[in-house]
Design an enzyme around this catalytic site. Structure first.
Site, PDB file in Angstrom:
ATOM      1  CB  SER A  41      93.525 104.861  99.599  1.00  0.00           C
ATOM      2  OG  SER A  41      94.435 104.599  98.573  1.00  0.00           O
ATOM      3  CG  ASP A  63      94.284 104.221  94.453  1.00  0.00           C
ATOM      4  OD1 ASP A  63      94.505 105.223  93.744  1.00  0.00           O
ATOM      5  OD2 ASP A  63      94.701 104.101  95.625  1.00  0.00           O
ATOM      6  CG  ASP A  74      93.726 108.039  97.097  1.00  0.00           C
ATOM      7  OD1 ASP A  74      94.037 106.989  96.499  1.00  0.00           O
ATOM      8  OD2 ASP A  74      94.445 108.552  97.972  1.00  0.00           O
ATOM      9  CG  ASP A  81      97.455 107.184  96.555  1.00  0.00           C
ATOM     10  OD1 ASP A  81      96.781 106.220  96.128  1.00  0.00           O
ATOM     11  OD2 ASP A  81      97.742 107.312  97.761  1.00  0.00           O
TER      12      ASP A  81
END
Length: 445
Positions: free
Chosen positions: A102, A241, A243, A245
């Site tokens: 992440s 960010d 990833d 999400d």
């Protein structure tokens, strides 16, 4: 729920090369997950990743483990976490696996799972996988080994899904948008979505090299985005960010707009359109200003524990549809099953276009109270939150706030950090009090 050895609040995460993020462990994890998931029928697993250099190594290890358990892997290549959740649903795969840490630096990585319906794996399935990890690895018969394939049109499918969450009668034509993809998984997705909806797009953070993900860019560091929005005289900026999400936004004046403000805008727009079911869910970290602003609109507000999985649990418990963390995880259950930065950003852009209002003006109905967050890193097994001195200092601070603020101390679920949050009416006082507690935590750690 029994104590889990490997799975944290957001899957399994750590430094690459250290257990559990090693090729050996991840191969065994793939096998154990395969053994558990194969019991449910389907034998296809979707595997996506962000842009970290270690993703190549880890996806190979996962695929080998899954194949040994008799499951086939379909690779998406670099793809946002919510895209993997979406593709898992549409392909009717037994599960989706995302290789990502992440918002963490490139030298960290992690593994998280989605169930067949695109939601996080239930705790009992994660516990079953951990139990399987304790057994010796065995290989299925050669005729039953899994295969590997690549999903050729994964990006195109997800781009169309994202566009479908934006009202068909509206367009982004006339809007100049700066988008920062954090050199992460949205780099080839978000700019295309916005351009195809009619916006003029300036894209930054779209040159991943495997090591620059989240580096001074993206949702965790919006300074570059703020500068570029002002320089380009853009209407709005969006930052994701690594990833994809999470989303943070920047208004035309260069002000940061966080997850609390995004939740406020989406909730108010839902109310205006008569589409809001119930209320909105935040977390213990959500600013008191959000709670007060929603109260003025007559929108119920509930707080969940910190972590998007807990926001989702609270939404399901209450039967509500929208929730968010101030860090930018926004869950919109009418559209997605998990936090989706692009989809959340599109809902704010919908409000901008539909109301002919700037992002700055849309935020004006909510006044954020000063909130200071100090992260204190600690080493060793001892939890500083159990210290008598930390407890004493915290109580003193609460007395000083005299009911006109909040103190929250919590241990991170993904890193060896204690997060100290103090909120109140006076920024200078709040800052001093937060650092007083942080110093006590440092001494105890």
């Amino acid at each position: 729920m029994s104590e889990r050895k490997y799975f944290g609040t957001d899957g399994i995460r750590g430094k690459v090369g250290d257990t559990p993020i090693t090729p050996e462990f991840v191969l065994k994890l793939g096998w154990a997950a395969g053994k558990v998931l194969a019991r449910h029928g389907s034998r296809k697993i979707i595997i996506g990743k962000d842009t970290r250099i270690s993703g190549y190594m880890l996806e190979s290890a996962l695929e080998a483990g899954l194949a040994a358990a008799g499951l086939s892997a379909s690779f998406t290549g670099p793809m946002p976490t919510p895209a993997v959740a979406y593709l898992t649903r549409t392909f009717r795969a037994e599960a989706g696996i995302v290789i990502s840490a992440s918002h963490n630096p490139f030298y960290d990585n992690g593994i998280k799972f989605f169930s067949i319906d695109g939601a996080k794996l239930p705790d009992d399935v994660e516990e079953a996988i951990e139990a399987e990890m304790e057994k010796p690895l065995t290989c299925v018969e050669s005729s039953e080994l899994g295969k590997a394939s690549r999903i050729i049109d994964a990006a195109g499918r997800y781009i169309e899904f994202c566009k479908g969450t934006f009202p068909s009668e509206l367009s982004l034509k006339g809007l100049k948008i700066v988008v920062d993809c954090a050199n992460g998984a949205t780099y080839h997705i978000a700019p295309s979505v916005l351009r195809e909806l009619g916006a003029t797009v300036i894209a930054i953070g779209v040159e991943p090299d495997g090591m620059n993900i989240n580096e001074k860019c993206g949702a965790t560091d919006v300074r570059q985005l703020q500068e570029r929005v002002l320089q380009e005289k853009a209407h709005v900026g969006l930052a994701f960010d690594g990833d994809g999400d999470r989303v943070m936004m920047v208004d035309h004046l260069g002000n940061k707009v966080d997850g609390d403000q995004i939740l406020y805008i989406i909730a108010r727009e839902g109310l205006r359109q008569g589409q809001l079911r119930g209320g909105a869910v935040g977390t213990l970290m959500s600013n008191m200003g959000l709670e007060l602003a929603l109260k003025q609109l007559g929108i119920p507000f509930a707080r969940a524990k910190v972590g998007d999985r807990y926001v989702l649990e609270k939404l399901q418990e209450l039967g509500w549809r929208i929730g968010a963390e101030n860090s930018g995880h926004v869950i919109l259950l009418d559209k997605t099953t998990t936090g989706d930065g692009i989809v959340a950003g599109l809902q704010v852009l919908t409000a901008i276009v539909r109301n002919s209002m700037s992002l700055h003006d849309l935020c004006s109905g909510m006044k954020l109270l000063p909130q200071i967050l100090v992260n204190v890193r600690f080493a060793g097994e001892h939890n500083p939150l159990e210290s008598e001195e930390v407890r004493k200092i915290t109580e003193q601070v609460e007395v000083e706030l005299a009911g006109r603020g909040r103190v929250l101390l919590r241990k991170s679920g993904t890193e060896p950090l204690i997060r100290v949050m103090v909120e109140g009416e006076d920024e200078q006082q709040v800052t001093a009090l937060a650092h007083r507690i942080a110093d006590a935590v440092k001494s105890a750690g």
